[in-house]
Scaffold this active site. Sequence first.
Site, short mmCIF file in Angstrom:
data_model
loop_
_atom_site.label_atom_id
_atom_site.label_comp_id
_atom_site.label_asym_id
_atom_site.label_seq_id
_atom_site.Cartn_x
_atom_site.Cartn_y
_atom_site.Cartn_z
N LYS A 191 8.53 -15.82 11.45
CA LYS A 191 7.85 -16.84 12.25
C LYS A 191 8.06 -18.23 11.63
O LYS A 191 8.70 -18.38 10.59
CB LYS A 191 6.36 -16.49 12.37
C1 LIG Z 1 5.08 -11.74 16.06
C2 LIG Z 1 4.30 -11.64 17.32
C3 LIG Z 1 3.07 -10.96 17.37
C4 LIG Z 1 2.55 -10.10 16.27
O1 LIG Z 1 2.32 -10.71 15.08
P1 LIG Z 1 2.36 -9.86 13.72
O2 LIG Z 1 1.85 -10.81 12.71
O3 LIG Z 1 3.79 -9.46 13.51
O4 LIG Z 1 1.46 -8.67 13.91
C5 LIG Z 1 2.36 -11.00 18.56
N1 LIG Z 1 2.82 -11.65 19.62
C6 LIG Z 1 4.00 -12.28 19.62
C7 LIG Z 1 4.44 -13.01 20.85
C8 LIG Z 1 4.79 -12.29 18.48
O5 LIG Z 1 5.98 -12.90 18.49
#
Ligand SMILES: *Cc1c(COP(=O)(O)O)cnc(C)c1O
Length: 374
Positions: A191
Amino acid sequence: MNPKIWLSSPHMSGNELKYITEAFDTNWVAPLGPNVNGFENDIQTYLNEDRHVAALASGTSALHLSLILLGVSQGDEVICQSKTFSASANPIVYQGASPIFIDSEKDTWNMCPVQLEIAIKDRIAKGKTPKAIIAVHLYGMPYKVDEINKIAVKYNIPVVEDSAESLGSQYKNKNCGTFGDFSILSFNGNKIITTSGGGALITKTLKLKEKAVFLATQARDSAPHYLHTEIGYNYRMSNIVAGIGRGQMTILDSHVAKRRSNYKFYVESLKNNEKITFLQEPKGYFSNRWLSCILLDSKETREGLRLALEKENIESRPLWKPMHQQPVFKEYPSYTNGVSDELFNRGLCLPSGSNLTKNELDRIISAINAYFVT
Ligand SMILES: *Cc1c(COP(=O)(O)O)cnc(C)c1O
């Protein structure tokens, strides 16, 4: 072989270890402590709205807690954007509820307000008012906030804003992460900032934050012994992980600027290729450009390009496969218009990390140009 170019890889600022060392020096090696509080404050300050932040183990756990706090349970229906990562939808099923999938519109690739209203009317006619709407700012591009909120208010359905990919994005000069009744962030490894793994739930009141933290720490009632009147979860963020987060918050804005400059570079470098188009920012939208995405003229061109890049050791990936096309969700209702299927067929995410070098970007453009020459 040239070294691998990743789609989106962790990018440390150099400030992270200071906070981690502090945690070791003071023995705050636990799922609470000064880094957890500090990280929550940093996010709260950044969002610059009257919101409260609970640091959690993941974005998925934040989504799960938001549904629990909204009272979603067995037999309920929850509306969810179809074009997204499966983590947006999975917590609906954890609660024994059914996801109802909504297709995308073409301006932002996010939840289509027209399909949303059609779906709500139809679900109500069939006997159930949806318990929540999960809308997602995909790849950092804000969804149509005003349009979605207007429908949510009209039918009195709360919005869960999945802002996992859009920390640093804005809609009409307000930060993503502040538009939902609940909002969530993710700090997974790929991210815009990362804590190696982590997330946050953003609430409108301190009371709701406290309730979230209570549930995230095994729902222990106040008593000298272990007393429980509710089912709890082990969803809190560790103080070590939060130290990485504090370091990452110091460079969030520069990561956004670099990702936006990657996008600009791709647009400039590929502007004469009529088989490639980009998603523009509509007026009033500011995307963090978490991933730079292109649309090709056909599925064949897209797959050909993906394989050509792979040969050059460059990672790229098709856009999210819609949830209504996922085998695991095939039994659930969906309201579709063909947009997300088309995007899945023709779309490709290009390497977008804030740590990409000029040399790497040039390598990517050369590989793309070579594919279209042959
Ligand atoms: C990465 C992501 C998540 C989940 O987040 P995690 O921290 O990996 O559990 C949820 N929604 C979207 C759109 C994502 O890209």
